[in-house]
Design an enzyme around this catalytic site. Sequence first.
Site, PDB file in Angstrom:
ATOM      1  N   MET A 117       0.919  -1.247  -0.189  1.00 22.84           N
ATOM      2  CA  MET A 117       0.019  -0.289   0.343  1.00 22.84           C
ATOM      3  C   MET A 117       0.860   1.250  -0.190  1.00 22.84           C
ATOM      4  O   MET A 117       0.574   2.463  -0.462  1.00 22.84           O
ATOM      5  CB  MET A 117      -0.870  -0.188   1.192  1.00 22.84           C
ATOM      6  CG  MET A 117      -2.121   1.410   1.581  1.00 22.84           C
ATOM      7  SD  MET A 117      -2.910   1.183   2.343  1.00 22.84           S
ATOM      8  CE  MET A 117      -3.626  -0.332   2.640  1.00 22.84           C
TER       9      MET A 117
ATOM     10  N   TRP B  54       2.071   1.530  -3.490  1.00 24.94           N
ATOM     11  CA  TRP B  54       1.536   2.304  -4.631  1.00 24.94           C
ATOM     12  C   TRP B  54       1.314   3.572  -4.255  1.00 24.94           C
ATOM     13  O   TRP B  54       0.988   4.287  -5.084  1.00 24.94           O
ATOM     14  CB  TRP B  54      -0.077   1.321  -4.084  1.00 24.94           C
ATOM     15  CG  TRP B  54      -1.484   2.212  -5.067  1.00 24.94           C
ATOM     16  CD1 TRP B  54      -1.530   1.561  -6.097  1.00 24.94           C
ATOM     17  CD2 TRP B  54      -2.362   2.587  -4.366  1.00 24.94           C
ATOM     18  NE1 TRP B  54      -2.777   2.865  -6.163  1.00 24.94           N
ATOM     19  CE2 TRP B  54      -2.806   3.192  -5.612  1.00 24.94           C
ATOM     20  CE3 TRP B  54      -2.680   3.416  -2.492  1.00 24.94           C
ATOM     21  CZ2 TRP B  54      -4.132   4.510  -4.662  1.00 24.94           C
ATOM     22  CZ3 TRP B  54      -3.215   4.266  -2.984  1.00 24.94           C
ATOM     23  CH2 TRP B  54      -4.297   4.772  -3.516  1.00 24.94           C
ATOM     24  N   HIS B  55       1.592   4.458  -2.808  1.00 19.51           N
ATOM     25  CA  HIS B  55       1.087   5.790  -2.778  1.00 19.51           C
ATOM     26  C   HIS B  55       2.539   6.349  -3.645  1.00 19.51           C
ATOM     27  O   HIS B  55       1.790   7.072  -4.306  1.00 19.51           O
ATOM     28  CB  HIS B  55       0.892   6.153  -2.000  1.00 19.51           C
ATOM     29  CG  HIS B  55      -0.646   6.347  -0.910  1.00 19.51           C
ATOM     30  ND1 HIS B  55      -0.550   4.758  -0.186  1.00 19.51           N
ATOM     31  CD2 HIS B  55      -1.666   6.699  -1.241  1.00 19.51           C
ATOM     32  CE1 HIS B  55      -1.685   5.256   0.117  1.00 19.51           C
ATOM     33  NE2 HIS B  55      -2.305   5.596  -0.110  1.00 19.51           N
ATOM     34  N   GLY B  56       3.499   6.020  -3.904  1.00 21.01           N
ATOM     35  CA  GLY B  56       4.480   6.348  -4.133  1.00 21.01           C
ATOM     36  C   GLY B  56       5.957   5.680  -4.039  1.00 21.01           C
ATOM     37  O   GLY B  56       6.179   5.207  -2.982  1.00 21.01           O
TER      38      GLY B  56
END
Length: 404
Positions: A331, A334-336
């Site tokens: 996660m 996924w955000h960066g």
Amino acid sequence: MINLQPYTNPAYFILLIGTLLPAMIGLYFGKRLKVYEAIWTFSFLLITFGGIKWHQGIALAAYIIFQQLLVQIYKAYRKRHNSTAMFLSMIILSIFPLVIVKLAPIFPSSQLSLFGFLGISYLTFKTVQVLMELRDGTIKEIRVRDFVRFLLFFPTVSSGPIDRFKRFQADEQQVLSRDAYLVMVDRGVQYIFKGFVYKFILGYFFGTWLLPRIAHVALLERHAFFGTGLSLHLVEYMYVYSMYLFFDFAGYSLFAIGISYFLGIKTPENFNAPFRSHNIKDFWNRWHMSLSFWFRDFVFMRVTFFIMKKRLIKNRIRVSQVAYLLNFLIMGFWHGVTWYYIVYGLFHATAIIINDYWLRYKKAHPNLIKHNMFTEGIAIFLTFNTVCFSFLIFSGFLNTLWFK
């Protein structure tokens, strides 16, 4: 000129709802105007991803064709075979465009960003879900047009909430009675007005008006407390940013849900009073729920099942801990691909593991703490501050404070 980014200003809603009226009238009279809805969707996709953003439009079209091919190839293959290697290959290929886009900031001189478009993450979540449910057999058949409509359902195309194919399909294929549809429209109106209060009043106050002022003062104090930048204004920034993040995103989600209801689609809720959570696990059952439940079902549970099936770890507690770490690490990535997103993910994984230890300890010592309003208030207070601190990490402000 109207800002054509989804849900950015009141004028956008006039255009959006005004052009939706024929479809709404059709539903009122018991008929879904699928052709009109398709034209309406294509038109808004065109104005959203057209013009100076034409490259996003091309990337979106190529992406849809690519993912459609993967789904149809795997659907045909799955009817005759059940190869894990083939399944994993399809999953890797499906997430590959998203990985390229997430890696683009690391290589600023490259052209990787040309593969990206608004909403690529949420479309990828939907595609991976379909592939996994084809593997499980919960989806037996999926037609090209049904898959495209599921991916490109315009109210949620850019930032969710993340729906499930079978649930969406059930809504899309039925036509409600007039009374039932009017109830949905009424609820949709309520969602939209609540979204206006959240995003355009509270979100504006915390994010546009208050946050920059506090950030400016906090940056001026970056040499406070032995050069760490720790100050009262940094604490203020933490709370204000947390409020902004919630009201802005929750407002956006309410808009998407409300417009979905106008189309007779009951898109799932995304937030449920998250700042009233009693512990960090409760928080993830209330915050960005469609994403949280997606990760729970398609990452955490899959990792847990794989570890137990292969008997990689015998202790069930350790299995869940490893699954939490992988779940939130993914996660975070996924955000960066930045340290603060990754630390944010690991922070929440650690918090949940600690919370599990505490819950097991309480269960083993039932007379240790009596449940009452006071202890409940302490639990909510501690959870709220833990979450706000994680959002301070997530904001990237510490990166600005310490490294720039």
